[in-house]
Design a protein around this motif. Structure first.
Motif, PDB file in Angstrom:
ATOM      1  N   LEU A 119      57.773 -16.605 -37.289  1.00  0.00           N
ATOM      2  CA  LEU A 119      57.700 -15.627 -36.201  1.00  0.00           C
ATOM      3  C   LEU A 119      58.539 -14.409 -36.548  1.00  0.00           C
ATOM      4  O   LEU A 119      59.707 -14.537 -36.911  1.00  0.00           O
ATOM      5  CB  LEU A 119      58.256 -16.194 -34.895  1.00  0.00           C
ATOM      6  N   THR A 120      57.950 -13.210 -36.434  1.00  0.00           N
ATOM      7  CA  THR A 120      58.756 -11.995 -36.463  1.00  0.00           C
ATOM      8  C   THR A 120      59.175 -11.775 -35.026  1.00  0.00           C
ATOM      9  O   THR A 120      58.325 -11.565 -34.166  1.00  0.00           O
ATOM     10  CB  THR A 120      57.917 -10.796 -36.944  1.00  0.00           C
ATOM     11  N   ARG A 121      60.469 -11.860 -34.767  1.00  0.00           N
ATOM     12  CA  ARG A 121      61.084 -11.773 -33.437  1.00  0.00           C
ATOM     13  C   ARG A 121      60.866 -13.062 -32.648  1.00  0.00           C
ATOM     14  O   ARG A 121      59.943 -13.814 -32.900  1.00  0.00           O
ATOM     15  CB  ARG A 121      60.543 -10.586 -32.611  1.00  0.00           C
ATOM     16  N   ASN A 122      61.732 -13.282 -31.670  1.00  0.00           N
ATOM     17  CA  ASN A 122      61.492 -14.297 -30.645  1.00  0.00           C
ATOM     18  C   ASN A 122      62.077 -13.782 -29.321  1.00  0.00           C
ATOM     19  O   ASN A 122      62.218 -12.559 -29.156  1.00  0.00           O
ATOM     20  CB  ASN A 122      62.002 -15.690 -31.069  1.00  0.00           C
ATOM     21  N   TRP A 123      62.426 -14.682 -28.406  1.00  0.00           N
ATOM     22  CA  TRP A 123      62.839 -14.206 -27.070  1.00  0.00           C
ATOM     23  C   TRP A 123      64.119 -13.380 -27.111  1.00  0.00           C
ATOM     24  O   TRP A 123      64.401 -12.617 -26.196  1.00  0.00           O
ATOM     25  CB  TRP A 123      62.979 -15.393 -26.108  1.00  0.00           C
ATOM     26  N   LEU A 124      64.900 -13.506 -28.209  1.00  0.00           N
ATOM     27  CA  LEU A 124      66.120 -12.693 -28.336  1.00  0.00           C
ATOM     28  C   LEU A 124      65.806 -11.207 -28.234  1.00  0.00           C
ATOM     29  O   LEU A 124      66.609 -10.424 -27.734  1.00  0.00           O
ATOM     30  CB  LEU A 124      66.786 -12.932 -29.693  1.00  0.00           C
ATOM     31  N   SER A 125      64.645 -10.811 -28.734  1.00  0.00           N
ATOM     32  CA  SER A 125      64.273  -9.389 -28.661  1.00  0.00           C
ATOM     33  C   SER A 125      64.208  -8.917 -27.215  1.00  0.00           C
ATOM     34  O   SER A 125      64.677  -7.822 -26.888  1.00  0.00           O
ATOM     35  CB  SER A 125      62.909  -9.143 -29.338  1.00  0.00           C
ATOM     36  N   MET A 173      57.420 -26.735 -39.553  1.00  0.00           N
ATOM     37  CA  MET A 173      58.692 -26.014 -39.590  1.00  0.00           C
ATOM     38  C   MET A 173      58.560 -24.653 -38.891  1.00  0.00           C
ATOM     39  O   MET A 173      57.585 -23.939 -39.129  1.00  0.00           O
ATOM     40  CB  MET A 173      59.130 -25.810 -41.051  1.00  0.00           C
ATOM     41  N   LEU A 174      59.512 -24.347 -38.022  1.00  0.00           N
ATOM     42  CA  LEU A 174      59.493 -23.067 -37.311  1.00  0.00           C
ATOM     43  C   LEU A 174      60.587 -22.149 -37.866  1.00  0.00           C
ATOM     44  O   LEU A 174      61.761 -22.519 -37.889  1.00  0.00           O
ATOM     45  CB  LEU A 174      59.715 -23.304 -35.815  1.00  0.00           C
ATOM     46  N   ILE A 175      60.169 -20.970 -38.323  1.00  0.00           N
ATOM     47  CA  ILE A 175      61.104 -20.004 -38.913  1.00  0.00           C
ATOM     48  C   ILE A 175      61.052 -18.713 -38.084  1.00  0.00           C
ATOM     49  O   ILE A 175      59.959 -18.246 -37.733  1.00  0.00           O
ATOM     50  CB  ILE A 175      60.696 -19.682 -40.375  1.00  0.00           C
ATOM     51  N   VAL A 176      62.223 -18.139 -37.794  1.00  0.00           N
ATOM     52  CA  VAL A 176      62.269 -16.889 -37.022  1.00  0.00           C
ATOM     53  C   VAL A 176      63.027 -15.819 -37.799  1.00  0.00           C
ATOM     54  O   VAL A 176      64.126 -16.067 -38.298  1.00  0.00           O
ATOM     55  CB  VAL A 176      62.953 -17.105 -35.643  1.00  0.00           C
ATOM     56  N   ILE A 177      62.424 -14.633 -37.890  1.00  0.00           N
ATOM     57  CA  ILE A 177      63.117 -13.493 -38.503  1.00  0.00           C
ATOM     58  C   ILE A 177      63.305 -12.437 -37.422  1.00  0.00           C
ATOM     59  O   ILE A 177      62.333 -11.904 -36.884  1.00  0.00           O
ATOM     60  CB  ILE A 177      62.330 -12.926 -39.703  1.00  0.00           C
ATOM     61  N   GLU A 178      64.564 -12.191 -37.080  1.00  0.00           N
ATOM     62  CA  GLU A 178      64.900 -11.251 -36.003  1.00  0.00           C
ATOM     63  C   GLU A 178      65.610 -10.024 -36.571  1.00  0.00           C
ATOM     64  O   GLU A 178      66.013 -10.000 -37.738  1.00  0.00           O
ATOM     65  CB  GLU A 178      65.812 -11.947 -34.980  1.00  0.00           C
ATOM     66  N   GLY A 179      65.810  -9.032 -35.719  1.00  0.00           N
ATOM     67  CA  GLY A 179      66.543  -7.835 -36.111  1.00  0.00           C
ATOM     68  C   GLY A 179      65.941  -6.594 -35.467  1.00  0.00           C
ATOM     69  O   GLY A 179      64.821  -6.622 -34.941  1.00  0.00           O
ATOM     70  N   GLN A 180      66.722  -5.513 -35.550  1.00  0.00           N
ATOM     71  CA  GLN A 180      66.310  -4.252 -34.926  1.00  0.00           C
ATOM     72  C   GLN A 180      65.062  -3.685 -35.620  1.00  0.00           C
ATOM     73  O   GLN A 180      64.697  -4.129 -36.722  1.00  0.00           O
ATOM     74  CB  GLN A 180      67.473  -3.259 -35.018  1.00  0.00           C
ATOM     75  N   ASP A 181      64.447  -2.680 -35.013  1.00  0.00           N
ATOM     76  CA  ASP A 181      63.252  -2.045 -35.578  1.00  0.00           C
ATOM     77  C   ASP A 181      63.492  -1.594 -37.017  1.00  0.00           C
ATOM     78  O   ASP A 181      64.554  -1.038 -37.335  1.00  0.00           O
ATOM     79  CB  ASP A 181      62.886  -0.788 -34.774  1.00  0.00           C
ATOM     80  N   ALA A 182      62.477  -1.809 -37.854  1.00  0.00           N
ATOM     81  CA  ALA A 182      62.450  -1.303 -39.243  1.00  0.00           C
ATOM     82  C   ALA A 182      63.533  -1.868 -40.155  1.00  0.00           C
ATOM     83  O   ALA A 182      63.864  -1.261 -41.165  1.00  0.00           O
ATOM     84  CB  ALA A 182      62.479   0.237 -39.261  1.00  0.00           C
ATOM     85  N   THR A 183      64.064  -3.033 -39.809  1.00  0.00           N
ATOM     86  CA  THR A 183      65.020  -3.671 -40.717  1.00  0.00           C
ATOM     87  C   THR A 183      64.288  -4.397 -41.851  1.00  0.00           C
ATOM     88  O   THR A 183      64.927  -4.858 -42.799  1.00  0.00           O
ATOM     89  CB  THR A 183      65.932  -4.669 -39.963  1.00  0.00           C
ATOM     90  N   GLY A 184      62.973  -4.534 -41.715  1.00  0.00           N
ATOM     91  CA  GLY A 184      62.175  -5.164 -42.788  1.00  0.00           C
ATOM     92  C   GLY A 184      61.681  -6.563 -42.445  1.00  0.00           C
ATOM     93  O   GLY A 184      61.300  -7.326 -43.341  1.00  0.00           O
ATOM     94  N   LYS A 185      61.649  -6.907 -41.160  1.00  0.00           N
ATOM     95  CA  LYS A 185      61.262  -8.265 -40.739  1.00  0.00           C
ATOM     96  C   LYS A 185      59.848  -8.637 -41.201  1.00  0.00           C
ATOM     97  O   LYS A 185      59.647  -9.687 -41.805  1.00  0.00           O
ATOM     98  CB  LYS A 185      61.341  -8.383 -39.207  1.00  0.00           C
TER      99      LYS A 185
END
Ligand SMILES: Nc1ncnc2c1ncn2[C@@H]1O[C@H](COP(=O)(O)OP(=O)(O)OP(=O)(O)O)[C@@H](O)[C@H]1O
Ligand SMILES: Cc1cn([C@H]2C[C@H](O)[C@@H](COP(=O)(O)O)O2)c(=O)[nH]c1=O
Length: 207
Positions: A93-99, A1-13
């Motif tokens: 994964l913390t972040r992916n290509w969206l970053s 299973m592949l899980i991605v947590i995205e978001g701006q800096d320091a959001t708690g990823k």
């Protein structure tokens, strides 16, 4: 299973990825979690690239940074994620290509179609279709507070992308909301306590 947590800096990823990994391990899953930027990597090559990408004072631009982030993305994928997924394990994964699309594309001005094409050439199809994905959102006030805590706790000071002008950070924030809407990604308000956010995340992912 592949899980991605995205978001701006320091959001708690990273905090949420770590807790989710612990939770899943307690339930018998084998879990690997890492940051796509290379922060905290024990791989000497990845660690060197990450220093060059956003900790250096040398004159590199956002276009160069697209390539450097892609190197770390691919290296960690082929060395860590791909083998683990092939073994049937869980990868967070913390972040992916969206970053890259958001920081270097929307905020940095690099062609978004170039970023997309480069990633499609290098990364496999499965990478673009995670089983679970979330974008963490946070008020700017609370995010600034967490950036300060992070600087003290993790010694993260003077990094190129974290110290970009407010205008750049605003573009990043707006782009996350726009892209999440366009791509129909789930967003989660990360404004509660660490445990509250974790609880909401598990519910959202149905884990
Ligand atoms: N829910 C929360 N409430 C208060 N503080 C938090 C919460 N979640 C994380 N923090 C703190 O905020 C800081 C940033 O968290 P973390 O490093 O997990 O964010 P991140 O999104 O991974 O950051 P970055 O993208 O900059 O690496 C850390 O000091 C962490 O302890
Ligand atoms: C993967 C990736 C990251 N960034 C930026 C975002 C941060 O400011 C730094 C470091 O990342 P971290 O998650 O805080 O460790 O790099 C980026 O601009 N583009 C990317 O693809």
């Amino acid at each position: 299973m592949l899980i991605v947590i995205e978001g701006q800096d320091a959001t708690g990823k990273d905090t949420q990825a770590r807790l989710l990994a612990e939770y899943l391990r307690e339930r018998g899953k084998t879990v690997t979690a890492y940051s796509e930027s290379g922060t905290g990597s024990e791989d000497p090559f990845v660690s060197e690239i990450s220093k060059l990408t956003y900790k250096t004072k040398q004159d590199i631009n956002h276009r160069t940074r697209v390539l450097l982030f892609l190197i770390n993305r691919y290296e960690q994928w082929r060395k860590i994620a791909e083998p683990a997924l092939r073994r049937g394990e869980t990868v967070i994964l913390t972040r992916n290509w969206l970053s890259t699309l958001i920081y270097e594309g929307y905020a940095g001005g690099v062609s978004k179609s170039l970023i997309s094409r480069l990633h499609k050439e290098i990364m496999p199809d499965y990478y673009f279709k995670p089983d679970r994905m979330v974008v963490l959102t946070l008020s700017d006030e609370e995010r600034q507070r967490r950036l300060n805590t992070q600087a003290v706790e993790q010694g993260r000071v003077g990094e190129v992308l974290k110290t970009q002008p407010t205008e750049f950070q605003k573009k990043v924030n707006e782009a996350y909301l726009k892209v999440a809407k366009e791509m129909k990604l789930q967003c989660l308000d990360a404004g509660g306590t660490i445990d509250e956010v974790q609880e909401k995340l598990r519910k959202l992912f149905a884990l």
